[in-house]
Design a protein around this motif. Structure first.
Motif, PDB file in Angstrom:
ATOM      1  N   ALA A   1       0.817  -1.212   0.000  1.00 53.00           N
ATOM      2  CA  ALA A   1       0.000   0.000   0.000  1.00 53.00           C
ATOM      3  C   ALA A   1       0.851   1.263   0.000  1.00 53.00           C
ATOM      4  CB  ALA A   1      -0.934   0.001   1.222  1.00 53.00           C
ATOM      5  N   GLU A   2       2.130   1.142   0.371  1.00 53.32           N
ATOM      6  CA  GLU A   2       3.023   2.295   0.409  1.00 53.32           C
ATOM      7  C   GLU A   2       3.575   2.663  -0.968  1.00 53.32           C
ATOM      8  OE1 GLU A   2       4.223   4.384   2.974  1.00 53.32           O
ATOM      9  OE2 GLU A   2       2.452   3.570   3.978  1.00 53.32           O
ATOM     10  N   ILE A   3       3.476   1.747  -1.930  1.00 53.71           N
ATOM     11  CA  ILE A   3       4.093   1.977  -3.246  1.00 53.71           C
ATOM     12  C   ILE A   3       3.625   3.272  -3.902  1.00 53.71           C
ATOM     13  CG2 ILE A   3       4.290   1.083  -5.602  1.00 53.71           C
ATOM     14  CD1 ILE A   3       4.406  -1.724  -4.417  1.00 53.71           C
ATOM     15  N   PRO A   4       2.330   3.552  -3.952  1.00 53.30           N
ATOM     16  CA  PRO A   4       1.908   4.808  -4.617  1.00 53.30           C
ATOM     17  C   PRO A   4       2.034   6.047  -3.742  1.00 53.30           C
ATOM     18  CG  PRO A   4      -0.016   3.606  -3.858  1.00 53.30           C
ATOM     19  CD  PRO A   4       1.172   2.729  -3.560  1.00 53.30           C
ATOM     20  N   LYS A   5       2.395   5.892  -2.484  1.00 55.17           N
ATOM     21  CA  LYS A   5       2.418   7.034  -1.562  1.00 55.17           C
ATOM     22  C   LYS A   5       3.727   7.808  -1.683  1.00 55.17           C
ATOM     23  CE  LYS A   5      -0.807   4.885   1.707  1.00 55.17           C
ATOM     24  NZ  LYS A   5      -1.012   4.390   3.092  1.00 55.17           N
ATOM     25  N   ILE A   6       3.864   8.510  -2.777  1.00 55.25           N
ATOM     26  CA  ILE A   6       5.084   9.240  -3.074  1.00 55.25           C
ATOM     27  C   ILE A   6       5.328  10.353  -2.063  1.00 55.25           C
ATOM     28  CG2 ILE A   6       3.931  10.883  -4.610  1.00 55.25           C
ATOM     29  CD1 ILE A   6       7.408   9.314  -5.125  1.00 55.25           C
ATOM     30  N   TRP A   7       4.249  10.816  -1.416  1.00 55.60           N
ATOM     31  CA  TRP A   7       4.403  11.896  -0.427  1.00 55.60           C
ATOM     32  C   TRP A   7       5.130  11.427   0.833  1.00 55.60           C
ATOM     33  CZ3 TRP A   7      -0.126   9.862  -2.268  1.00 55.60           C
ATOM     34  CH2 TRP A   7      -0.850   9.048  -1.406  1.00 55.60           C
ATOM     35  N   HIS A   8       5.307  10.141   0.961  1.00 59.32           N
ATOM     36  CA  HIS A   8       6.100   9.617   2.076  1.00 59.32           C
ATOM     37  C   HIS A   8       7.587   9.575   1.746  1.00 59.32           C
ATOM     38  CE1 HIS A   8       2.495   7.344   4.087  1.00 59.32           C
ATOM     39  NE2 HIS A   8       2.382   8.669   4.140  1.00 59.32           N
ATOM     40  N   GLY A   9       7.943  10.048   0.552  1.00 59.95           N
ATOM     41  CA  GLY A   9       9.341  10.058   0.129  1.00 59.95           C
ATOM     42  C   GLY A   9       9.680   8.817  -0.671  1.00 59.95           C
ATOM     43  N   GLY A  10      10.791   8.895  -1.387  1.00 62.54           N
ATOM     44  CA  GLY A  10      11.263   7.725  -2.104  1.00 62.54           C
ATOM     45  C   GLY A  10      11.248   7.838  -3.613  1.00 62.54           C
ATOM     46  N   ILE A  11      12.094   8.709  -4.164  1.00 63.30           N
ATOM     47  CA  ILE A  11      12.340   8.723  -5.599  1.00 63.30           C
ATOM     48  C   ILE A  11      13.855   8.738  -5.810  1.00 63.30           C
ATOM     49  CG2 ILE A  11      10.179   9.895  -6.202  1.00 63.30           C
ATOM     50  CD1 ILE A  11      11.768  12.460  -6.567  1.00 63.30           C
ATOM     51  N   ALA A  12      14.282   8.237  -6.946  1.00 59.74           N
ATOM     52  CA  ALA A  12      15.710   8.134  -7.233  1.00 59.74           C
ATOM     53  C   ALA A  12      16.039   8.936  -8.485  1.00 59.74           C
ATOM     54  CB  ALA A  12      16.105   6.668  -7.426  1.00 59.74           C
ATOM     55  N   ILE A  13      17.000   9.848  -8.364  1.00 62.45           N
ATOM     56  CA  ILE A  13      17.346  10.718  -9.489  1.00 62.45           C
ATOM     57  C   ILE A  13      17.772   9.913 -10.708  1.00 62.45           C
ATOM     58  CG2 ILE A  13      19.091  12.356 -10.310  1.00 62.45           C
ATOM     59  CD1 ILE A  13      18.840  13.844  -7.741  1.00 62.45           C
ATOM     60  N   HIS A  14      18.584   8.875 -10.498  1.00 61.71           N
ATOM     61  CA  HIS A  14      19.032   8.088 -11.648  1.00 61.71           C
ATOM     62  C   HIS A  14      17.845   7.444 -12.372  1.00 61.71           C
ATOM     63  CE1 HIS A  14      23.397   7.854 -10.127  1.00 61.71           C
ATOM     64  NE2 HIS A  14      23.372   8.565 -11.232  1.00 61.71           N
ATOM     65  N   GLY A  15      16.849   7.002 -11.615  1.00 59.93           N
ATOM     66  CA  GLY A  15      15.653   6.455 -12.244  1.00 59.93           C
ATOM     67  C   GLY A  15      14.933   7.509 -13.058  1.00 59.93           C
ATOM     68  N   GLY A  16      14.857   8.730 -12.499  1.00 61.18           N
ATOM     69  CA  GLY A  16      14.229   9.824 -13.217  1.00 61.18           C
ATOM     70  C   GLY A  16      14.962  10.173 -14.498  1.00 61.18           C
ATOM     71  N   LEU A  17      16.299  10.153 -14.438  1.00 67.34           N
ATOM     72  CA  LEU A  17      17.090  10.454 -15.628  1.00 67.34           C
ATOM     73  C   LEU A  17      16.881   9.398 -16.701  1.00 67.34           C
ATOM     74  CD1 LEU A  17      20.473  11.625 -14.037  1.00 67.34           C
ATOM     75  CD2 LEU A  17      18.652  13.039 -15.000  1.00 67.34           C
ATOM     76  N   ILE A  18      16.877   8.139 -16.300  1.00 65.84           N
ATOM     77  CA  ILE A  18      16.676   7.055 -17.266  1.00 65.84           C
ATOM     78  C   ILE A  18      15.314   7.184 -17.937  1.00 65.84           C
ATOM     79  CG2 ILE A  18      16.362   4.558 -17.506  1.00 65.84           C
ATOM     80  CD1 ILE A  18      18.441   4.257 -15.217  1.00 65.84           C
ATOM     81  N   GLY A  19      14.271   7.373 -17.129  1.00 70.40           N
ATOM     82  CA  GLY A  19      12.932   7.526 -17.687  1.00 70.40           C
ATOM     83  C   GLY A  19      12.805   8.754 -18.561  1.00 70.40           C
ATOM     84  N   GLY A  20      13.397   9.864 -18.107  1.00 67.56           N
ATOM     85  CA  GLY A  20      13.338  11.104 -18.874  1.00 67.56           C
ATOM     86  C   GLY A  20      14.088  11.013 -20.185  1.00 67.56           C
ATOM     87  N   PHE A  21      15.280  10.399 -20.155  1.00 71.94           N
ATOM     88  CA  PHE A  21      16.081  10.278 -21.376  1.00 71.94           C
ATOM     89  C   PHE A  21      15.372   9.424 -22.418  1.00 71.94           C
ATOM     90  CE2 PHE A  21      20.271  10.814 -18.813  1.00 71.94           C
ATOM     91  CZ  PHE A  21      20.010  12.164 -18.692  1.00 71.94           C
ATOM     92  N   ILE A  22      14.847   8.287 -22.000  1.00 74.35           N
ATOM     93  CA  ILE A  22      14.161   7.395 -22.938  1.00 74.35           C
ATOM     94  C   ILE A  22      12.935   8.081 -23.537  1.00 74.35           C
ATOM     95  CG2 ILE A  22      12.840   5.248 -23.147  1.00 74.35           C
ATOM     96  CD1 ILE A  22      14.718   4.034 -21.045  1.00 74.35           C
ATOM     97  N   THR A  23      12.172   8.749 -22.686  1.00 78.69           N
ATOM     98  CA  THR A  23      10.991   9.465 -23.172  1.00 78.69           C
ATOM     99  C   THR A  23      11.386  10.583 -24.121  1.00 78.69           C
ATOM    100  OG1 THR A  23       9.855   8.999 -21.091  1.00 78.69           O
ATOM    101  CG2 THR A  23       8.931  10.731 -22.476  1.00 78.69           C
ATOM    102  N   GLY A  24      12.448  11.306 -23.776  1.00 84.96           N
ATOM    103  CA  GLY A  24      12.918  12.396 -24.628  1.00 84.96           C
ATOM    104  C   GLY A  24      13.323  11.908 -26.004  1.00 84.96           C
ATOM    105  N   ILE A  25      13.988  10.761 -26.067  1.00 89.64           N
ATOM    106  CA  ILE A  25      14.397  10.197 -27.357  1.00 89.64           C
ATOM    107  C   ILE A  25      13.176   9.840 -28.194  1.00 89.64           C
ATOM    108  CG2 ILE A  25      15.493   8.196 -28.453  1.00 89.64           C
ATOM    109  CD1 ILE A  25      17.520   8.226 -26.145  1.00 89.64           C
TER     110      ILE A  25
END
Length: 281
Positions: free
Chosen positions: A84-108
């Motif tokens: 149940a904690e997986i979607p609760k982003i307001w509790h913290g828990g994101i990774a910059i490298h994951g964001g970069l990977i997702g952003g780069f692929i989407t950008g391409i």
């Protein structure tokens, strides 16, 4: 609303039952500042002012989603027990490298659809990305997270940093390394360097140097942190990814110079996918 610098509350304000966190505000500010800077860069290569709207919009959305998925994967034992904690982003828990990977692929993908050269777009947005990262680290400061190991107050005073930072590095009775600040300074310095030398580099090299510069700083800062995602008991995920990105950046520069001899950034004009050819007017 009173703002106490002695102890910064992670919550900026409340809208009824909704708590607005400083973290989200600062991340949004970083993205907006980066966007406006990239918009100015479009003028110098002759691209339309709306070129980046879709690229940044979709990259930000999917980058954020992948950043969360990336974090959950490397913390799976906890989330397997607490799904149940997986979607609760307001509790913290994101990774910059994951964001970069997702952003780069989407950008391409968006560049392919829009017939844009991804290396040229990468050069345009790279300084903005690293600046947004530098700004975003202050969100970690507001959350009292992503800090390093214990240090003394004397150590922090010798860094000649503002008193309010020292006070907010005092968490549950212990002073900690302000690793957010180390990385933020490194990122802002990287922004200045990339903006200064970009016009002299070949297409694709500003983006490659961004990967190298950011990853060098992240590798060393990560070694000080106490909350690293771990691949094994001795290998930090962020350090491993940083090494991979440094090597990838170096290979990208050498390979493109030898294989394609791309044009100088400031002389290129608008480029199409995926070639170093100017788009027809």
């Amino acid at each position: 609303m009173m703002f106490n610098l002695n102890y910064i509350d992670p919550t900026a304000f409340n809208l009824g039952p909704l708590s607005i966190k400083w973290y989200g505000i600062i991340i949004a500010v970083g993205i907006l500042i980066g966007y406006f800077i990239a918009q100015e860069s479009l003028k110098h290569v002759g691209l339309h002012k709306d070129t980046l709207v879709d690229v940044i919009f979709y990259s930000a959305i999917f980058g954020f989603l992948v950043a969360r998925i990336y974090f959950v994967i490397f913390q799976w034992p906890y989330y397997m027990e607490n799904p149940a904690e997986i979607p609760k982003i307001w509790h913290g828990g994101i990774a910059i490298h994951g964001g970069l990977i997702g952003g780069f692929i989407t950008g391409i993908i968006v560049c392919k659809i829009k017939n844009l050269n991804p290396f040229q777009i990468g050069d345009i947005v790279a300084p903005s990305i690293i600046l947004a990262q530098g700004i975003g680290r202050w969100g970690n400061f507001m959350n009292h997270e992503a800090h390093g190991g214990p240090v003394s107050r004397t150590f922090l005073e010798h860094l000649h940093i503002p008193e309010f930072i020292i006070r907010n590095m005092y968490i549950e009775g212990v002073y900690y390394h302000p690793t957010f600040l180390y990385e933020s300074i490194w990122d802002v310095l990287g922004f200045i360097i990339l903006m200064t030398i970009r016009k002299h580099l070949r297409v694709g090299e500003t983006f490659a140097l961004y990967l190298i510069w950011y990853s060098i700083g992240r590798f060393f800062v990560e070694g000080l942190r106490t909350d690293s995602l771990m691949l094994t008991s001795h290998i930090r995920v962020a350090q491993l990814v940083s090494v991979i990105l440094i090597i990838a950046g170096l290979i990208l520069i050498v390979y493109r110079r030898l294989k394609y001899n791309p044009p100088i950034y400031k002389e290129a004009g608008p480029l199409s996918w995926p070639n170093n050819k100017v788009k027809a007017k």
